[in-house]
Motif scaffolding. Structure first.
Motif: not given
Length: 320
Positions: A31-54
């Motif tokens: 996870t990573e916080a995304l800065h710059g927003g005013i009204t909400a907390e924003m996060r990027r979620l990195t998802i590991g996939t079945r084939d080993g990718g993201v």
């Protein structure tokens, strides 16, 4: 799981909710916080996939008590708009899931796809970006979805304007009197309603002939139906506060050069520009903070107030 800041990775109930909307065999690996927003907390979620990718998703969560009460309406708006934008010629995130009343999460939340690119708030290269911003806004205003969004909501009233300390009180009093009057007639358009550089993503290559390009537009929670002038005025005010007074007029010119149509008379155009500028008076501190977090440390609350005052004064002086 990798965490790139000190905030909680993902709150437990929200983690379970997100996980239910992943594909079989996938899991959150970072996870990573995304800065710059005013009204909400924003996060990027990195998802590991079945084939080993993201792959990446973005989680919007309303946690600020000032905005939680509005969250249901805002998230329902965005959840309704994002599917309409798919295939419409405007790059926007895709909707994955929404929990507008926090029935499953700790706080109202929306899960969406992640777009490539980044926001660019620096002064450098602005002359090349402004025409791109204008063309993108013309494309947004050209949208005619099957389901028309709600009517626009004015973000300020004559009685709630906050005149900055040391401002030109005569100019501000005249501006406040202007927005006491009924809004001019207008031809409705599909509005983003919060279109500005902080909500536009760019792919900015190294210096060369290619130049920057827009990769997407985010934050559709205030999408509405109303005058094109209002979106243009909002981006103009943001550009003035970020980069200086000349860029407000320049953006309006670029919008028309790109084929956009503004109000027929100068007085009508001025009304919308003044109304939007005065709306910023109530939230200067909120607006300035994410800009500083993004690296524009010189944009203190006071510095932004001074630019806003200069802009409002210039608008009123332009009446002749």
């Amino acid at each position: 799981m990798t965490n790139h800041d000190e905030a909680p990775i993902v709150r437990p109930l929200t983690l379970a909710w997100v996980s239910r909307h992943l594909e079989a065999g996938e899991r959150i690996v970072g996870t990573e916080a995304l800065h710059g927003g005013i009204t909400a907390e924003m996060r990027r979620l990195t998802i590991g996939t079945r084939d080993g990718g993201v792959r990446d998703l973005v989680l919007r969560t309303f946690v600020n008590p000032l905005f939680v009460e509005q969250a249901e309406d805002l998230l329902n708006t965005e959840a309704g708009v994002l599917p309409l934008l798919a295939g419409a010629g405007v790059a926007a995130p895709g909707l994955v899931a929404v929990d507008p009343t926090a029935a499953h999460c700790e706080y109202p939340s929306l899960l969406m796809t992640h777009l490539a690119g980044r926001t660019v708030l620096d002064d450098g290269g602005l002359e090349a970006r402004v025409p791109l911003l204008a063309r993108q806004l013309v494309a947004i205003h050209a949208l005619r979805p099957a389901g028309r969004p709600r009517e626009y909501v004015a973000l300020t009233t004559a009685d709630t304007v906050v005149t900055p300390k040391g401002a030109d009180v005569v100019a501000w009093a005249a501006a406040i009197d202007m927005i006491r009057k009924p809004a001019p007639p207008y031809e409705g358009r599909f509005l983003h309603r919060d279109f500005h550089p902080g909500n536009v993503l760019f792919d900015v290559p190294p210096p060369g002939p290619a130049g920057p390009r827009i990769t997407g537009v985010v934050d559709w929670v205030q999408t509405s139906w109303g005058p094109a002038d209002l979106d243009v005025a909002h981006c103009s005010t943001n550009l003035v506060l970020l980069h200086g007074p000349a860029w407000g007029r320049r953006f309006a010119e670029a919008y028309e050069e790109a084929g956009g149509v503004l109000a027929a008379t100068a007085s009508e155009r001025l009304y919308w520009r003044v109304r939007d500028a005065l709306a910023f008076s109530e939230e200067v501190r909120l607006v300035a903070r994410p800009w500083r977090e993004a690296g524009r440390t010189e944009l203190t609350t006071r510095a932004v107030e001074e630019r806003l005052d200069a802009y409002v004064t210039a608008l009123m002086d332009a009446r002749g």
